[in-house]
Design a protein around this motif. Structure first.
Motif, mmCIF file in Angstrom:
data_model
loop_
_atom_site.group_PDB
_atom_site.id
_atom_site.type_symbol
_atom_site.label_atom_id
_atom_site.label_comp_id
_atom_site.label_asym_id
_atom_site.label_seq_id
_atom_site.Cartn_x
_atom_site.Cartn_y
_atom_site.Cartn_z
ATOM 1 N N VAL A 98 0.454 -1.155 0.170
ATOM 2 C CA VAL A 98 0.130 0.220 -0.297
ATOM 3 C C VAL A 98 0.951 1.574 -0.029
ATOM 4 C CG1 VAL A 98 -1.627 1.743 1.506
ATOM 5 C CG2 VAL A 98 -1.873 -1.364 0.779
ATOM 6 N N LYS A 99 2.081 1.226 0.753
ATOM 7 C CA LYS A 99 3.044 2.244 0.676
ATOM 8 C C LYS A 99 4.285 3.070 -0.582
ATOM 9 C CE LYS A 99 5.015 2.266 5.510
ATOM 10 N NZ LYS A 99 5.911 1.806 5.828
ATOM 11 N N TYR A 100 3.603 2.162 -1.623
ATOM 12 C CA TYR A 100 4.372 2.359 -3.000
ATOM 13 C C TYR A 100 3.413 2.491 -3.603
ATOM 14 C CZ TYR A 100 9.023 0.306 -0.527
ATOM 15 O OH TYR A 100 9.602 0.329 0.436
ATOM 16 N N ALA A 101 1.767 2.193 -3.236
ATOM 17 C CA ALA A 101 0.350 2.652 -4.211
ATOM 18 C C ALA A 101 0.888 4.276 -4.606
ATOM 19 C CB ALA A 101 -0.471 2.496 -3.842
ATOM 20 N N ASP A 102 0.425 4.409 -5.874
ATOM 21 C CA ASP A 102 -0.050 5.955 -6.365
ATOM 22 C C ASP A 102 -1.507 5.930 -6.175
ATOM 23 O OD1 ASP A 102 2.513 6.984 -8.358
ATOM 24 O OD2 ASP A 102 2.562 4.135 -8.882
ATOM 25 N N LEU A 103 -2.149 5.459 -5.814
ATOM 26 C CA LEU A 103 -3.303 5.336 -5.610
ATOM 27 C C LEU A 103 -3.332 4.520 -4.800
ATOM 28 C CD1 LEU A 103 -6.118 7.738 -6.271
ATOM 29 C CD2 LEU A 103 -6.647 6.077 -8.552
#
Length: 424
Positions: A283-288
């Protein structure tokens, strides 16, 4: 799921001396659903109103005697408490009641032990179970001696943990080392994904809000759909635990990686959040983030807040979020849903408003597209091939002066075609 279905009485404490974040009736209903998800039958629900926790029995001795009688009358073989119990409380309650006693945390861990499929998921669950049981060994003799006889005894319970505390510490260390290796592999995979420069969209939300169903519905709408790429989806709490990643492609150059994460629940055991942090780090590396909320659940506001609390713990609460109110096909006409900015009402199952959701995603992470009306001279015909790479050709017509083209082009490439624009 079980050869013999456990029969449980559920017990909750309404602590009148403390302001609780969740109503006791709501919390007990959820405990009932968790119990059913674990494979047990709920015989009765008992709630005690009390200004403070009893150190010896968690609830009052008089209430314990009532529950003992209820167990005998209903032939219950298990009592499940809605809050975490200490090892001594478990021991005292089991000695008095004469049946197995587990708490909400052990119940959730048991469900996770049943549902974990990947090596990483199984390791994460075992680690959480070990860390939960370590300080409670003194009170877990009855459960551990049964070696896998029912809820709360799965996983490391079969290894007679009470006989060797050092064995537990050694196993915890071994698992943590294994998970470090898994994390390294995940980081390598993440590095490869980042090189592809594809945006990442993560589905988050309460358990059974419909995240996996939404993932499958979006997969079906994506180009080059393959049934084998669908993920497991079922109408139950914690149907899936393992992270799923799928590449999705839509017209007009909308390509991204969609990831599905483990669902949340109120009073989610802290040990479980910690154990799954490597997984949740996706989730931390998600853009959205797409926050999927079950609009048909009367307590969707509470469930929404629970998810936001976990996201805050992960340090990602400030990411771009689309709030998606799912299962609107199940709610009655006239039901009012919140009118908030950047929110959308959908039905993943009935494919309602999914096109709109895709456009919301496009607006957040898609390339900046502009419509162009071009006249390409015949001696510049190579620009037509270039247009197909830089955008989408909507139509073309051969005229006397050249090739008249209508297209959508990523803004970053527009300078190549600007001099041929008929509309400027």
């Amino acid at each position: 799921m079980y050869e013999k279905k456990s029969k449980a009485i559920l017990v909750g404490l309404n602590n009148t001396g403390k302001k609780e974040s969740i109503d006791i009736e709501i919390s007990m209903n959820e405990l009932s659903e968790l119990t059913k998800a674990a494979g047990a039958e709920v015989l009765s629900i008992a709630i005690q109103n009390r200004p403070a926790v009893d150190v010896t029995y968690f609830i009052g001795k008089g209430k314990v005697d009532e529950i003992k009688q209820l167990c005998e009358t209903l032939e219950a073989d298990m009592v499940i408490f809605n809050d975490e119990l200490s090892g001594s409380q478990i021991r005292n309650l089991e000695e008095t009641l004469g049946v197995d006693v587990i708490d909400r945390t052990a119940l959730i861990l048991d469900i996770f032990a049943q549902r974990a499929r990947t090596k990483e998921g199984k390791l994460q669950v075992e680690l959480a179970q070990l860390k939960y049981r370590m300080p409670r060994l003194i009170g877990l003799g009855r459960q551990l001696s049964q070696q896998g006889a029912g809820i709360g005894t799965r996983g490391p319970g079969e290894k007679k943990l009470e006989t060797d505390r050092r064995h537990i510490l050694k196993r915890i260390d071994d698992i943590e080392q294994e998970l470090k290796e898994v994390k390294k592999n995940r980081e390598v995979q993440r590095g490869k994904r980042s090189k592809s420069e594809l945006p990442i969209v993560a589905l988050v939300g309460y358990t059974n809000a419909g995240k996996s169903t939404l993932m499958n519905s979006l997969l079906k709408m994506s180009d080059q759909y393959d049934e084998a790429r669908e993920v497991y989806a079922e109408d139950m709490l914690f149907a899936t635990l393992d992270v799923s990643l799928r590449r999705l492609s839509f017209p007009n150059k909308l390509d991204f990686i969609l990831t599905d994460t483990v669902g949340f629940v109120s009073k989610l055991p802290h040990a479980l959040v910690n154990a799954f942090k490597a997984t949740l780090e996706e989730v931390k590396y998600a853009d959205l983030l797409i926050h999927v909320i079950d609009a048909s659940n009367e307590e969707y506001n509470l469930q929404k807040q629970t998810t936001l609390d976990v996201l805050r713990e992960l340090g990602v609460e400030n990411k771009n979020i689309i709030n998606v109110y799912n299962k609107v096909d199940k709610i009655l006409d006239g039901t009012l849903l919140p009118k908030e900015e950047n929110a959308l009402c959908i039905s993943a199952k009935a494919n309602k408003n999914l096109d709109t959701l895709i456009e919301h995603i496009r607006n957040q992470i898609g390339p900046d597209i502009i419509d162009v009306h071009l006249l390409i001279p015949y001696d510049k015909g190579n620009l037509i091939s270039s247009l197909h790479n830089d955008g989408v050709v909507l139509g073309s017509e051969y005229v006397e002066e050249g090739i008249e083209v209508k297209a959508r082009v990523e803004k970053m490439y527009y300078h190549k075609y600007e001099s041929f624009n008929l509309d400027k």
